[in-house]
Design a protein around this motif. Structure first.
Motif, PDB file in Angstrom:
ATOM      1  N   ARG B  77     -11.108  -8.543   7.284  1.00 52.48           N
ATOM      2  CA  ARG B  77      -9.848  -8.803   7.973  1.00 52.48           C
ATOM      3  C   ARG B  77      -9.336 -10.219   7.734  1.00 52.48           C
ATOM      4  N   LEU B  80      -6.910 -10.912   4.769  1.00 49.54           N
ATOM      5  CA  LEU B  80      -5.597 -10.273   4.659  1.00 49.54           C
ATOM      6  C   LEU B  80      -4.476 -11.264   4.420  1.00 49.54           C
ATOM      7  N   ASP B  84      -0.992 -10.224  -0.842  1.00 47.85           N
ATOM      8  CA  ASP B  84       0.470 -10.236  -0.684  1.00 47.85           C
ATOM      9  C   ASP B  84       1.232  -8.942  -0.972  1.00 47.85           C
ATOM     10  N   PRO B  85       0.576  -7.795  -1.236  1.00 52.70           N
ATOM     11  CA  PRO B  85       1.397  -6.582  -1.318  1.00 52.70           C
ATOM     12  C   PRO B  85       1.875  -6.177   0.080  1.00 52.70           C
ATOM     13  N   THR B  86       2.887  -5.293   0.156  1.00 59.02           N
ATOM     14  CA  THR B  86       3.215  -4.677   1.438  1.00 59.02           C
ATOM     15  C   THR B  86       2.029  -3.791   1.783  1.00 59.02           C
ATOM     16  N   LEU B  87       1.460  -4.015   2.973  1.00 54.96           N
ATOM     17  CA  LEU B  87       0.185  -3.356   3.262  1.00 54.96           C
ATOM     18  C   LEU B  87       0.313  -2.305   4.342  1.00 54.96           C
ATOM     19  N   GLU B  88      -0.509  -1.270   4.204  1.00 60.53           N
ATOM     20  CA  GLU B  88      -0.662  -0.298   5.270  1.00 60.53           C
ATOM     21  C   GLU B  88      -2.139  -0.283   5.638  1.00 60.53           C
ATOM     22  N   VAL B  89      -2.438  -0.510   6.928  1.00 56.39           N
ATOM     23  CA  VAL B  89      -3.838  -0.429   7.363  1.00 56.39           C
ATOM     24  C   VAL B  89      -4.144   1.047   7.567  1.00 56.39           C
ATOM     25  N   VAL B  90      -5.160   1.553   6.883  1.00 58.11           N
ATOM     26  CA  VAL B  90      -5.487   2.975   7.056  1.00 58.11           C
ATOM     27  C   VAL B  90      -6.807   3.183   7.767  1.00 58.11           C
ATOM     28  N   GLY B  91      -7.562   2.127   7.984  1.00 58.93           N
ATOM     29  CA  GLY B  91      -8.822   2.315   8.694  1.00 58.93           C
ATOM     30  C   GLY B  91      -9.518   0.999   8.916  1.00 58.93           C
ATOM     31  N   LEU B  92     -10.454   1.042   9.850  1.00 56.87           N
ATOM     32  CA  LEU B  92     -11.249  -0.142  10.124  1.00 56.87           C
ATOM     33  C   LEU B  92     -12.696   0.330  10.144  1.00 56.87           C
ATOM     34  N   ALA B 103     -11.657  -3.909   6.657  1.00 60.67           N
ATOM     35  CA  ALA B 103     -10.571  -2.965   6.896  1.00 60.67           C
ATOM     36  C   ALA B 103     -10.264  -2.227   5.592  1.00 60.67           C
ATOM     37  N   LEU B 105      -7.276  -0.640   3.358  1.00 60.72           N
ATOM     38  CA  LEU B 105      -5.824  -0.821   3.251  1.00 60.72           C
ATOM     39  C   LEU B 105      -5.267  -0.068   2.062  1.00 60.72           C
ATOM     40  N   ARG B 106      -4.005   0.294   2.194  1.00 57.97           N
ATOM     41  CA  ARG B 106      -3.301   0.875   1.058  1.00 57.97           C
ATOM     42  C   ARG B 106      -2.179  -0.087   0.678  1.00 57.97           C
ATOM     43  N   TYR B 112      -1.069  -9.234  -5.237  1.00 55.95           N
ATOM     44  CA  TYR B 112      -2.390  -9.845  -5.365  1.00 55.95           C
ATOM     45  C   TYR B 112      -3.242  -9.580  -4.137  1.00 55.95           C
TER      46      TYR B 112
END
Lengths: 498, 332
Positions: B77, B80, B84-92, B103, B105-106, B112
């Motif tokens: 975490r 993060l 620098d991409p637009t991130l989606e957290v999909v799980g922890l 975490a 992430l997608r 980068y």
């Protein structure tokens, strides 16, 4: 009342709690920090016991092989079809419980400090899981006092497209500038992909600028979301507390089903009535050695009751069983007995003679006296229970017996119920009631080769029998020593001296 | 782009990129592989790495990886803010690191990222499983660097071994060390099925068997350590769970009967070449419980310390010593 570790361990409550299996972090907190139901909180305790009873009935109905529940359980009056639906609703609730993460720490902040992406994900995950749990919970008969405050607005905020996906991203809809910026960045990223490695420099630099702008916009959004979410902080925290309560109730119900516990009734005349009470820790220990536990019957009125009996006759176990029943009942648990009628005390204490290390420089006698003095000082104007194991055995017998007698007399004048084991003669004379362990009554020959513990157990009748006040303490030390195979020379000297 | 590494790893997943030393070109190889596998939805993580952006040992900067939209990755975490991409957290995950929990992430855009994944090997398999459930087509793991860091740091699937001038000034020594590592990775599990079964799930530090897999009692001293000089004078199989160092090999070499030594996997053999040589020349045999595969060796003739080898000569020398594909990632 504070349940100290020493009391929990001495009474065996710790053993029971280790077998309690709450499924959520909130349930684990509730189990660590058990509510104590004292005098005046009878209604709240009955409500908790109702909840446990209902959960037991529903959990049992949903089991592959339901048990025959003892009377006293099963609060809800449901027909079989309703019961089946309610049972599967409870299973639906418990399926969600392990999915929760502890996010209490996230809410302990200044509203001006924005949640990070992972925290926002965790909050959304919490809200989505809570919604599913509440949907299942609404389909079962409600547990009293277990209601969830609405967090629908918070969920709508965190899930603007309403898809309830278990993911979180700073969606374009949170800020008007995000969509155009991200589109521009995507176009640039596409161009970067089409450009050979060595010519990407300027494009990457442009992208870096856009990425920084995006990050700033996301920060604005995160700040905004944080401000809004923090407004509902109390609702979040109270939801988590309610989840903990619900989780603990189900855990109590499962424990009661597993060990065949019974719902205690609350007595109004300050007396304790226990029928076939067991101590589960001792019982398990015995079972592992191939022996069985003898359940006990006890009636304790106001004042001090005295237990006498042979060494290794289970006197201390009867104290621990009684204290465990009281502690469990006053924490809203079912108890390990066939039936139990118990009053509510302000305070329940167990004073054991063997102090062990950590007695703070006190001898076993010193510690007993210190604990007793502390208890008597702290319970002025309180209704309390105290169990004392062979009080004053660590000092000279004449003085010790006198002190024990004095204590029994004194306790008889206080607003308390007390239970004391002793080997001293004359103590039961002044007690309110007297029990004696039936003792080494069975005559058995021909097992000399066996484990001494087994040989004693075989000969011992562990039942507690009411005895007249002043009945002399049994003289069994010699027989017990013989069964324990004490050195022959020493035995001869011992016998000669008697 | 010419596909250099992709054909060598084939369909294997996960692919673990490991280094023989720091600055062996692991990141270069990783980037190259990512670029060549550009059509696939990749999932990335690292193992046994602490996540600092500058290498504390050499002061050289740890470069970022550039992912494409749709790729998945697992990182601590605390990293993060460096992604620098637009991130989606999909799980922890419940994997904890000094930089917070890991975490998943997608990336919703290109960009980068910095990886700081699990530090223990056992945490990788559940993570790769989650990646596949989330739709990843291939998992790439930025593995450990250095023989000692590799031990138990988890090599999953096939490995891409990076070696280079940073290991030593002496090219011959670098080639010999690389060949030695490749030799270790080519060790096989025992052929006897009973012995293989006896070793399955074994957790003891040491255990003793006959070559047929019959367990034997291992003589112990007061402190619970094995008494190697009390072993029966017959062909024995010795299981060693932890790292295998020089003293153990030397002791077993001199016990006067052939020994088959079984390690958990190739990364656990930390002993030097000399001790291993002594062990083998005295009738010793080295086997592993879990077989690892090196798909290819990536050579980096440039060191982080100012010296470098001639690229062609280095690659040629490696090819002569190693029976595996060798590529020069820098030049390609």
């Amino acid at each position: 009342m504070k349940l100290t570790l020493e009391l929990r361990e001495n009474a065996g409550l710790q053993w029971v709690l280790e077998r309690l299996s709450p499924m959520s972090p909130f349930g684990r907190t509730a189990a660590r920090d058990l509510r104590w139901y004292g005098p005046g909180e009878e209604a709240a305790l009955e409500e908790e016991l109702d909840n446990v009873a209902l959960s037991m009935e529903l959990w049992n109905a949903g089991a592959s092989r339901p048990q025959e529940l003892p009377c006293g359980c099963g609060g809800a009056e449901l027909d079989p079809a309703e019961l089946k639906d309610a049972a599967s609703a409870l299973r639906g609730v418990t399926k969600q419980l392990p999915l929760f993460h502890d996010i209490r720490g996230s809410f302990d902040r200044d509203p001006g400090v924005p949640f990070d992406l992972v925290e926002l994900f965790e909050i959304k995950h919490f809200l989505v899981t809570l919604e599913r749990l509440v949907q299942a919970y609404d389909a079962m008969p409600a547990l009293s006092g277990v209601t969830f405050p609405s967090l629908a607005e918070a969920l709508d905020l965190m899930d603007p497209d309403g898809r309830r996906l278990p993911t979180f991203t700073v969606a374009n809809s949170y800020h008007n500038d995000l969509a155009p910026l991200r589109a521009e960045k995507a176009k640039l990223e596409k161009a970067i992909r089409m450009t050979p490695d060595d010519k990407r420099g300027p494009l990457l630099e442009k992208r870096r600028v856009l990425a920084v702008q995006e990050d700033q916009l996301e920060l604005v959004v995160r700040q905004d979301l944080t401000g809004k979410l923090m407004v509902w902080k109390d609702r979040f925290l109270s939801s988590m507390e309610t989840l903990g309560r619900l989780d603990l109730i189900v855990a109590k119900a499962k424990l009661a089903l597993r060990f065949g516990c019974v719902r205690p009734t609350l007595s109004t005349d300050k007396s304790i009535t226990l029928r076939q009470v067991r101590h589960p820790q001792v019982e398990e220990d015995l079972r592992n050695r191939g022996e069985s536990f003898t359940p006990l019957d006890l009636d304790l009125g106001k004042g001090c009751t005295v237990i006498t009996g042979a060494n290794m006759g289970g006197k201390t176990v009867s104290l621990r069983s009684t204290v465990l029943s009281l502690l469990l009942c006053q924490c809203g648990f079912f108890v390990f007995a066939q039936s139990a009628a118990l009053p509510l005390f302000h305070r329940v204490e167990l004073i054991l003679a063997d102090s062990g290390p950590g007695a703070g420089g006190l001898s076993s006698f010193g510690k007993e006296v210190h604990l007793l003095d502390k208890l008597l000082r702290e319970t002025k104007d309180q209704f309390f229970f105290v169990a004392l194991d062979e009080f004053a055995r660590g000092t000279n017998p004449q003085e010790g017996a006198a002190l024990a007698r004095a204590l029994v007399r004194h306790l008889g004048s206080l607003d308390c119920v007390a239970l004391m084991t002793t080997h001293y003669d004359g103590v039961s004379d002044v007690a309110g009631a007297h029990y004696q362990v039936a003792g080494l009554v069975r005559d058995i020959q021909g097992d000399e080769g066996d484990d001494p513990r087994k040989r004693i157990a075989r000969r011992m009748d562990y039942r507690l029998l009411p005895a007249p006040p002043g009945a002399p303490c049994p003289r069994d030390a010699l027989r017990v020593c013989r069964l324990l195979k004490l050195d022959d020379t020493l035995m001869e000297l011992f016998q000669a001296d008697l | 782009m010419e596909h250099l590494l992709a054909p060598l790893v084939g369909d294997a997943s996960p692919v673990t990129v490991i280094g023989l030393c720091k600055n062996a070109g692991k990141t270069t190889a990783m980037r190259r592989l990512m670029a060549e596998l550009g059509e696939e939805r990749l999932a990335l993580t690292s193992v046994g790495r602490d996540g600092e952006s500058t290498d504390l040992v050499t002061g050289t900067e740890k470069p970022d990886l550039y992912v494409k939209a749709g790729d998945l990755f697992a990182t601590a975490r605390g990293m993060l803010s460096l992604c620098d991409p637009t991130l989606e957290v999909v799980g922890l995950t419940d994997v904890m690191t000094p930089l917070g929990p890991v975490a998943i992430l997608r990336a919703l855009s290109d960009g980068y990222i910095q990886l700081a994944g699990p530090s223990a090997a056992g945490q990788l398999p559940p993570l790769t499983k989650t990646f596949l459930e989330l739709g990843a087509q291939r998992v790439l793991i930025d593995g450990a660097a250095g023989r000692k860091s590799l031990a138990g740091a988890g090599v999953e699937g096939v490995a891409l071994l990076c070696t280079g001038a940073s290991l030593d000034r002496d090219m011959e020594l670098v080639v010999a060390e690389t060949a030695h590592t490749c030799w270790l990775f080519s060790r096989k599990p025992p052929e006897n099925p009973a012995l293989r079964q006896a070793l399955e799930g074994l957790e003891a530090r040491f255990a003793l068997f006959t070559p047929e897999g019959e367990p034997l009692e291992l003589p112990l001293d007061e402190s619970g350590g094995p008494r190697w000089n009390k072993l029966p004078r017959q062909h024995l199989v010795v299981w060693a769970a932890g790292g295998i160092m020089d003293p153990l090999l030397k002791t077993l070499a001199r016990r006067g009967a052939p020994t088959t030594l079984v390690a958990a996997d190739a990364t656990h053999v930390l002993a030097g070449r000399a001790a291993l040589d002594l062990f083998l020349r005295n009738g010793g045999e080295l086997l592993v419980r879990r077989e690892l595969t090196i798909a290819a060796v990536a050579a980096n003739p440039w060191s982080a310390y100012g010296w470098h080898f001639e690229g062609d000569k280095f690659v040629q020398a490696l090819r002569q010593a190693i029976d595996l594909p060798v590529v020069n990632v820098k030049e390609a």
